[in-house]
Design an enzyme around this catalytic site. Structure first.
Site, short mmCIF file in Angstrom:
data_model
loop_
_atom_site.label_atom_id
_atom_site.label_comp_id
_atom_site.label_asym_id
_atom_site.label_seq_id
_atom_site.Cartn_x
_atom_site.Cartn_y
_atom_site.Cartn_z
N ASP A 62 -10.96 3.00 4.52
CA ASP A 62 -11.39 1.88 4.67
C ASP A 62 -12.93 1.95 4.88
OD1 ASP A 62 -9.46 -0.26 4.98
OD2 ASP A 62 -8.61 -0.25 6.75
N GLN A 73 -4.00 -1.23 10.24
CA GLN A 73 -4.66 -2.47 9.60
C GLN A 73 -4.64 -3.88 10.58
OE1 GLN A 73 -2.83 -3.03 6.52
NE2 GLN A 73 -3.85 -5.29 6.68
N LYS A 104 1.10 -1.24 0.02
CA LYS A 104 -0.13 -0.44 -0.19
C LYS A 104 0.74 1.01 -0.25
CE LYS A 104 -4.19 -2.24 1.97
NZ LYS A 104 -4.27 -3.19 3.35
#
Length: 296
Positions: A121, A98, A54
């Site tokens: 997200d 994460q 990412k």
């Protein structure tokens, strides 16, 4: 006749190129460089690899990014304070914690702590609610990637029967809600099935578009798929393979070799849905930086 293979890598590369161009325009016209903050707790190798990928994606897109690596024993309070710092940082437009987190840190509380306008997200309750009622919002990356695969592969969704196997908060529920909405790449008739349904083939054989997201290696067989259906495989499962250097290989939730001759379109694993997730993350960060999603 074998299915048409949906090349997720090629589609993701095209989207990333579009994001880079839009990011450059945002910087040149408004002086805004999209910024993304990653918070990584612990030493999980898969999580570390995901964050590296990412971060590389951010660099290629011309974004500003920062990664905070915290020890597995870090307190929940310290994680929340770091989120609050990024919430207040004008250089940061997206915050990604994460997952999974260590057991002593409450995932739901961490997600709620993120400013929903920086929730790239798409997991914050505000964004989940806005998705359900059809308002603009930051949407979960994998479901959004599935929708883009369908659109860019020319697979019609309006009026078609989509069957989703799996009801997770990350894929199953949000992709069902996304495809239910009115608009491009949606307006579908959606059925969500799961383990309580018993014989899933009663439902999957009706699907014009079948989305497999239950996390069971090669679960979907040819006998569960309607002739000519589009099959989207979200699964990433590690199985033993003595012939591979690593001793394992990655397969999806679909028996690819068995289903491919029967399907009209199919995503491979790897190389299908997976690459789309990071592309959509970058797109979400760009949207957050532009600041136009929540004008209502």
């Amino acid at each position: 006749m074998a299915a048409s293979i949906i090349d997720g890598r090629a589609i993701a590369d095209a989207i990333r190129g579009e994001v880079r161009q839009a990011s450059d325009r945002l910087t040149s016209t408004r002086g805004i460089t999209p910024g993304l903050a990653f918070i990584l707790v612990g030493e999980n190798p898969a999580s570390q690899a995901y964050v590296r990928m990412k971060g590389k994606g951010c660099e290629e897109a011309g974004f500003y990014s920062v990664t905070e690596r915290l020890h597995e024993s870090v307190s929940e309070g310290e994680v929340l304070r770091m989120i609050d710092r990024f919430n207040l940082d004008p250089r940061i437009h997206g915050i990604l914690v994460q997952l999974p987190l260590p057991p002593h840190i409450r995932e739901a509380r961490v997600i709620r702590a993120i400013d929903f306008k920086k929730d790239v997200d798409g997991f914050h309750p505000v964004n989940v609610g806005r998705l359900v009622i059809g308002r603009p919002c930051l949407r979960p990356c994998t479901p959004l990637g599935i929708q883009e695969l369908l659109i860019r592969s020319g697979i019609e969704t309006a009026g078609r029967h989509v069957v989703v196997i799996g009801r997770s908060n990350i894929v199953g529920k949000p992709v069902a809600n996304l495809l239910l909405q009115k608009g491009k790449g949606a307006n579908a008739v959606v059925t969500v099935v799961h383990s309580a349904a018993g014989d899933l083939s009663r439902f999957t054989l009706q699907a014009d578009i079948l989305i497999a997201a239950m996390g069971r290696a090669r679960f979907v067989t040819a006998g569960m798929v309607k002739e000519g259906a589009a099959v989207i495989d979200v699964g990433i499962n590690r199985i033993s393979d003595p012939t591979a250097k690593s001793g394992y290989r990655i397969v999806g939730d679909v028996d690819y070799d068995g289903v491919c001759p029967k399907a009209g379109h199919i995503t491979p694993v790897p190389g299908g849905v997976g690459p789309m997730t990071i592309a959509m993350l970058l797109g979400n960060t760009l949207s957050a930086a532009a600041g136009t999603l929540y004008d209502d």
